[in-house]
Design a protein around this motif. Structure first.
Motif, short mmCIF file in Angstrom:
data_model
loop_
_atom_site.label_atom_id
_atom_site.label_comp_id
_atom_site.label_asym_id
_atom_site.label_seq_id
_atom_site.Cartn_x
_atom_site.Cartn_y
_atom_site.Cartn_z
N ILE A 1 -14.95 20.25 -4.66
CA ILE A 1 -14.80 18.82 -4.96
C ILE A 1 -13.45 18.53 -5.58
O ILE A 1 -12.73 17.59 -5.18
N LEU A 2 -13.06 19.34 -6.57
CA LEU A 2 -11.78 19.13 -7.24
C LEU A 2 -10.61 19.34 -6.28
O LEU A 2 -9.60 18.61 -6.34
N ALA A 3 -10.71 20.34 -5.41
CA ALA A 3 -9.64 20.59 -4.46
C ALA A 3 -9.47 19.41 -3.50
O ALA A 3 -8.34 19.02 -3.18
N ALA A 4 -10.59 18.84 -3.06
CA ALA A 4 -10.52 17.69 -2.17
C ALA A 4 -9.87 16.50 -2.86
O ALA A 4 -9.00 15.81 -2.29
N ILE A 5 -10.24 16.26 -4.12
CA ILE A 5 -9.65 15.16 -4.87
C ILE A 5 -8.16 15.40 -5.12
O ILE A 5 -7.33 14.51 -4.96
N GLY A 6 -7.84 16.64 -5.52
CA GLY A 6 -6.44 16.97 -5.81
C GLY A 6 -5.55 16.85 -4.58
O GLY A 6 -4.42 16.34 -4.66
N MET A 7 -6.03 17.33 -3.43
CA MET A 7 -5.25 17.22 -2.20
C MET A 7 -5.07 15.77 -1.79
O MET A 7 -4.01 15.37 -1.31
N VAL B 1 4.60 20.39 -2.07
CA VAL B 1 4.14 21.78 -2.12
C VAL B 1 3.74 22.16 -3.54
O VAL B 1 2.99 23.13 -3.75
N ILE B 2 4.19 21.41 -4.55
CA ILE B 2 3.87 21.75 -5.93
C ILE B 2 2.37 21.67 -6.21
O ILE B 2 1.87 22.32 -7.12
N TYR B 3 1.65 20.86 -5.43
CA TYR B 3 0.22 20.72 -5.68
C TYR B 3 -0.54 22.01 -5.38
O TYR B 3 -1.67 22.19 -5.85
N ILE B 4 0.06 22.86 -4.59
CA ILE B 4 -0.50 24.19 -4.36
C ILE B 4 0.27 25.23 -5.16
O ILE B 4 -0.31 26.12 -5.78
N MET C 1 -1.69 17.30 -9.74
CA MET C 1 -1.35 18.68 -10.03
C MET C 1 -2.37 19.32 -10.97
O MET C 1 -2.79 20.46 -10.77
N LEU C 2 -2.79 18.57 -11.99
CA LEU C 2 -3.76 19.11 -12.95
C LEU C 2 -5.14 19.28 -12.31
O LEU C 2 -5.86 20.25 -12.61
N VAL C 3 -5.52 18.35 -11.43
CA VAL C 3 -6.80 18.48 -10.73
C VAL C 3 -6.80 19.73 -9.84
O VAL C 3 -7.79 20.47 -9.78
N MET C 4 -5.68 19.98 -9.17
CA MET C 4 -5.59 21.18 -8.34
C MET C 4 -5.65 22.44 -9.19
O MET C 4 -6.22 23.47 -8.79
#
Length: 254
Positions: free
Chosen positions: A36-42, A61-64, A210-213
């Motif tokens: 869930i968090l990955a989907a929101i962060g992306m 790319v910073i989000y990963i 970024m924090l969510v990811m």
């Protein structure tokens, strides 16, 4: 004053037999939270956050990259912690936890290096430079690989546990070097965008994504580590009566 009953003490989970079912119950929940968090962060990072005024779209790319870099360092420190606990208290589960964390930490370390290369080509003009931050991060990957290779190469589990613990503890010195490398040396790598002693140097939407990811990576790490711990427990305790009974029960369900 009466002592608390053993069944009510958290220390009972230090026994592999007690921790095994707990890990099985917790892992799916953390996996769900991670998804869930990955989907929101992306979504925030790739569809909501604005384009960077200097770097353009490549900055996404910073989000990963950032989440992977943070987790690669954090996981190694947790490995070192469990190794220290194992050496001091001689608990089997502590060594198992350390070994279960290593593959995930190595994966995050590789992802951090790979995404960093993708970011570095359009930004620096090269996929790789022998920068202090990049070099120390590469060393961290070698420490992960060395830890996994050594613990698997030694047949005696007790000797393997202690040898791996020494690598984990000695290698932990490299983590602060990675973190402070941009301050200690003149490097190409940009400084930290998030700091505890100053305001973030990025837009709120960017920071949130970024924090969510990062939280997604944290939840993912817990989930896969718990699943891997269960496998390692069955492997290490395969000659005990409770593991034999557990395996027979699993075969009966198939």
């Amino acid at each position: 004053m009466q002592k608390p009953e053993r069944s009510k003490s958290l220390f009972r989970f230090a026994a592999p037999q007690m921790f095994y079912p707990l890990a099985g119950k917790l892992a799916p929940w953390f996996a769900g939270v991670a998804a869930i968090l990955a989907a929101i962060g992306m979504w925030l990072g790739f569809f909501v956050a604005p384009t960077d005024a200097v770097q353009g779209e490549v900055y996404r790319v910073i989000y990963i990259h950032v989440a992977a870099a943070w987790m690669s360092m954090f996981v190694y420190l947790v490995m070192a912690f469990w190794s220290f606990v194992g050496l001091v208290m001689n608990t089997r589960l502590s060594f198992i936890m350390s070994q279960a964390l290593a593959p995930t930490g190595a994966m995050f370390c590789f992802v951090a290096l790979w995404t960093g290369a993708l970011w570095g080509k359009p930004t620096w003009g090269a996929y790789w430079v022998w920068d202090a931050r990049l070099t120390s991060q590469l060393l961290l990957l070698f420490l992960y690989l060395g830890f996994m290779a050594l613990t698997r190469a030694i047949e005696d589990p007790r000797r393997a546990d202690k040898a791996g613990a020494i690598i984990a503890l000695v290698g932990a010195v490299n983590v602060p070097i990675i973190y402070f490398s941009v301050k200690w040396w003149n490097t190409l790598h940009q400084g930290a965008s998030v700091s505890l002693n100053k305001a973030p140097s990025m837009a709120t939407t960017m920071l949130t994504g970024m924090l969510v990811m990062a939280l997604a990576a944290w939840a993912y790490t817990i989930a896969v580590t718990l699943w891997r711990v269960r496998s390692l427990i069955l492997e290490r305790e395969r000659h005990t009566d409770w593991v034999i009974a557990e395996l027979n029960a699993q075969e009966g369900k198939v």
